[in-house]
Design a protein around this motif. Structure first.
Motif, short mmCIF file in Angstrom:
data_model
loop_
_atom_site.label_atom_id
_atom_site.label_comp_id
_atom_site.label_asym_id
_atom_site.label_seq_id
_atom_site.Cartn_x
_atom_site.Cartn_y
_atom_site.Cartn_z
N SER A 213 -6.98 5.74 -8.96
CA SER A 213 -5.64 5.37 -8.47
C SER A 213 -5.51 5.60 -6.98
O SER A 213 -4.86 4.83 -6.27
CB SER A 213 -4.58 6.21 -9.19
N GLU A 214 -6.11 6.67 -6.52
CA GLU A 214 -5.99 7.04 -5.11
C GLU A 214 -6.61 5.98 -4.20
O GLU A 214 -6.02 5.60 -3.18
CB GLU A 214 -6.70 8.37 -4.90
N THR A 215 -7.76 5.47 -4.58
CA THR A 215 -8.43 4.50 -3.70
C THR A 215 -7.62 3.21 -3.62
O THR A 215 -7.42 2.66 -2.54
CB THR A 215 -9.87 4.23 -4.17
N PHE A 216 -7.11 2.74 -4.77
CA PHE A 216 -6.28 1.53 -4.73
C PHE A 216 -4.96 1.81 -3.99
O PHE A 216 -4.49 1.00 -3.19
CB PHE A 216 -5.97 1.04 -6.15
N GLY A 217 -4.37 2.98 -4.26
CA GLY A 217 -3.07 3.32 -3.66
C GLY A 217 -3.18 3.45 -2.15
O GLY A 217 -2.31 2.98 -1.40
N GLU A 218 -4.27 4.05 -1.67
CA GLU A 218 -4.42 4.22 -0.21
C GLU A 218 -4.62 2.88 0.48
O GLU A 218 -4.08 2.65 1.56
CB GLU A 218 -5.56 5.19 0.10
N MET A 219 -5.37 2.01 -0.16
CA MET A 219 -5.58 0.67 0.42
C MET A 219 -4.23 -0.07 0.49
O MET A 219 -3.89 -0.68 1.51
CB MET A 219 -6.59 -0.10 -0.43
N LEU A 221 -1.25 1.18 0.57
CA LEU A 221 -0.36 1.83 1.53
C LEU A 221 -0.72 1.41 2.96
O LEU A 221 0.16 1.12 3.79
CB LEU A 221 -0.47 3.35 1.36
N LYS A 222 -2.00 1.35 3.24
CA LYS A 222 -2.46 0.92 4.57
C LYS A 222 -1.97 -0.51 4.85
O LYS A 222 -1.47 -0.81 5.94
CB LYS A 222 -3.99 1.01 4.60
N LEU A 223 -2.10 -1.37 3.86
CA LEU A 223 -1.67 -2.76 4.05
C LEU A 223 -0.14 -2.83 4.24
O LEU A 223 0.35 -3.58 5.09
CB LEU A 223 -2.09 -3.61 2.83
N CYS A 224 0.60 -2.03 3.49
CA CYS A 224 2.06 -2.02 3.64
C CYS A 224 2.44 -1.58 5.06
O CYS A 224 3.35 -2.14 5.67
CB CYS A 224 2.72 -1.06 2.64
N LYS A 225 1.75 -0.57 5.58
CA LYS A 225 2.05 -0.11 6.95
C LYS A 225 1.79 -1.24 7.94
O LYS A 225 2.57 -1.46 8.87
CB LYS A 225 1.19 1.09 7.31
N GLU A 226 0.67 -1.94 7.76
CA GLU A 226 0.35 -3.04 8.69
C GLU A 226 1.43 -4.11 8.63
O GLU A 226 1.83 -4.67 9.64
CB GLU A 226 -1.01 -3.68 8.34
N VAL A 227 1.90 -4.41 7.43
CA VAL A 227 2.86 -5.50 7.27
C VAL A 227 4.26 -5.08 7.73
O VAL A 227 4.94 -5.82 8.43
CB VAL A 227 2.90 -5.97 5.79
N PHE A 228 4.70 -3.89 7.34
CA PHE A 228 6.11 -3.53 7.55
C PHE A 228 6.36 -2.66 8.77
O PHE A 228 7.50 -2.56 9.22
CB PHE A 228 6.66 -2.82 6.30
N LEU A 229 5.30 -2.00 9.31
CA LEU A 229 5.57 -1.10 10.44
C LEU A 229 4.91 -1.55 11.73
O LEU A 229 5.51 -1.52 12.79
CB LEU A 229 5.06 0.30 10.13
N GLU A 230 3.64 -1.97 11.60
CA GLU A 230 2.90 -2.21 12.84
C GLU A 230 3.22 -3.57 13.44
O GLU A 230 3.29 -3.71 14.65
CB GLU A 230 1.40 -1.97 12.59
N LEU A 242 0.20 -8.75 2.29
CA LEU A 242 1.18 -8.23 1.33
C LEU A 242 0.78 -8.63 -0.09
O LEU A 242 0.98 -7.86 -1.04
CB LEU A 242 2.60 -8.72 1.68
N MET A 243 0.19 -9.80 -0.23
CA MET A 243 -0.25 -10.23 -1.56
C MET A 243 -1.34 -9.29 -2.09
O MET A 243 -1.34 -8.91 -3.26
CB MET A 243 -0.77 -11.67 -1.46
N MET A 244 -2.25 -8.88 -1.21
CA MET A 244 -3.31 -7.95 -1.65
C MET A 244 -2.76 -6.53 -1.80
O MET A 244 -3.25 -5.77 -2.64
CB MET A 244 -4.50 -7.99 -0.68
N ALA A 245 -1.76 -6.17 -1.01
CA ALA A 245 -1.13 -4.85 -1.18
C ALA A 245 -0.52 -4.77 -2.58
O ALA A 245 -0.67 -3.77 -3.30
CB ALA A 245 -0.05 -4.62 -0.13
N SER A 246 0.15 -5.84 -2.98
CA SER A 246 0.77 -5.88 -4.31
C SER A 246 -0.28 -5.67 -5.40
O SER A 246 -0.10 -4.89 -6.34
CB SER A 246 1.48 -7.23 -4.49
#
Ligand code: NAD
Ligand code: ZN
Length: 360
Positions: A213-219, A221-230, A242-246
């Protein structure tokens, strides 16, 4: 220790424009000319020729437009199954859901109910489905829920909001074409995208966490940060990420669980009909105590995209209303155990839940 053996989506196609290959995917799956494909399409696309003209209809195939205004209900699934049985000469060759989490869950549930007796409500729970479902395909048009990859079809029934969790629930085929998400309204993009972000935080901060779960969750989360913050992505890159984050967020909860936000949001949805994405946002905004860093980042994302969440949705509720929401929420034992550990009942008392709802 007895480990769980989970099925996964068996086939997946990824790429902008891959929706055009739907015909090639379906052709070999047609049982015969009397066994049609049924396309369940979000009715937001009713007059969208860009999408509907590419749905490959042949023989007795049908499109059924389904509204996503409300969250899916067990009775709605039963009525659609009845309609499909009446309109078809033979059991369908396949069910194809084209839409967001709402339509994908309806498609999964219908494919199960076409081969299993009784009502959809009888199968809300874990591993109650007996027979293999009809071949079913998921084509997401908005990203975040992870419904395209999960083992559940979340439905609101007469007495609970609970998924049909079974080995027969996951899609046999998914098409990930991020171009289909290009016209999602901004607020909805944020709410459904935050569902994914919240899946990551609840999974990563939960007691059920494990390396899978951690490996999928971290990936995710990283994608969400790129999409929504950076925010340095082109819109195409952002849609693909975002499609791959989902997808990864959904994979992360396969082997763990969601947590406090989902448990409280289910209560809001059951009583007030608050939709999943926005409901999770309203709840998560108040959960600093449980997920301090996660909530801080959520507030930064909200600020960056200038999202104003509804306030005071519980302001006029009666004690009876609160009791209904508390009961729904407290019935979700695995979510609470994941969030707070085996002694969760000592922490999450009915009074504590009420005080959280009162802030919303
Ligand atoms: P949704 O499917 O309800 O869609 C939200 C809105 O966006 C709708 O108005 C819809 O018409 C619109 N929309 C969708 N695609 C669009 C597009 N391309 N262009 C314009 N508008 C578009 O929302 P959702 O957040 O994807 O799904 C929520 C549902 O998913 C809830 O019912 C929830 O219970 C369920 N869910 C399921 C799982 C699971 O694992 N099965 C996980 C999380 C949530
Ligand atoms: Zn969710």
């Amino acid at each position: 220790m007895s480990y769980k053996n989970f099925p996964m989506v068996s086939n997946v196609m990824f790429g902008r424009g891959s929706f055009n290959q739907l015909e090639d995917i379906l052709a070999p799956k047609r049982i015969n000319t009397k066994a049609p494909f049924i396309f369940l399409v979000d009715d937001v696309f009713r007059s969208n020729v860009w999408i509907t003209s590419r749905i490959p209809l042949a023989y007795d195939d049908r499109i059924i437009f389904v509204s996503a205004k409300e969250e899916p209900k067990t009775e709605q699934v039963d009525a659609l199954v009845e309609e499909i049985i009446l309109m078809t000469k033979e059991r369908p060759s396949g069910i194809i859901g084209i839409g967001g989490g709402t339509i994908m869950d309806i498609a999964k549930a219908i494919s199960i109910m076409l081969t299993n007796k009784g009502d959809a409500k009888d199968y809300q729970g874990w591993d109650l489905v007996k027979n293999e479902a009809v071949f079913h395909v998921g084509i997401p048009t908005i990203s975040g829920t992870g419904a395209e990859v999960s083992r559940t079809a979340v439905l609101t029934g007469p007495d609970k909001k609970l998924g049909i969790n079974s080995d027969f629930t996951p899609f046999d085929q998914v098409i990930l074409d991020s171009e289909l998400t290009k016209d999602v309204p901004k607020d909805q993009w944020f709410y459904t995208g935050m569902d994914c972000y919240i899946h990551c935080i609840e999974s990563l901060k939960g007691t059920y966490i494990n390396t899978f779960s951690e490996t999928f969750g971290e990936m995710a989360l990283k994608l969400c940060k790129e999409v929504f913050l950076e925010g340095e992505l082109s819109s195409e890159e952002a849609q693909e990420k975002l499609m791959m984050a989902s997808w990864h967020g959904g994979m992360s909860i396969v082997y763990s669980q969601v947590g406090v936000a989902h448990a409280l949001s289910y209560g809001l949805s059951y009583l007030l009909g608050t939709k999943h994405g926005i409901g999770n946002c309203i709840v998560f905004d108040q959960l600093e105590e449980f997920y301090p860093e996660g909530v801080r980042m959520f507030k930064a994302m909200k600020e960056k995209h200038n999202i104003k969440l509804p306030q005071g949705i519980c302001a006029d509720l009666s004690d009876r209303d609160f009791d209904i929401m508390i009961k729904i929420s407290l019935s979700l034992d695995p979510l609470w155990e994941n969030a707070l550990g085996p002694d969760w009942k000592k922490i999450m008392t009915p009074e504590k839940i009420k005080s959280l709802y009162q802030k919303m």
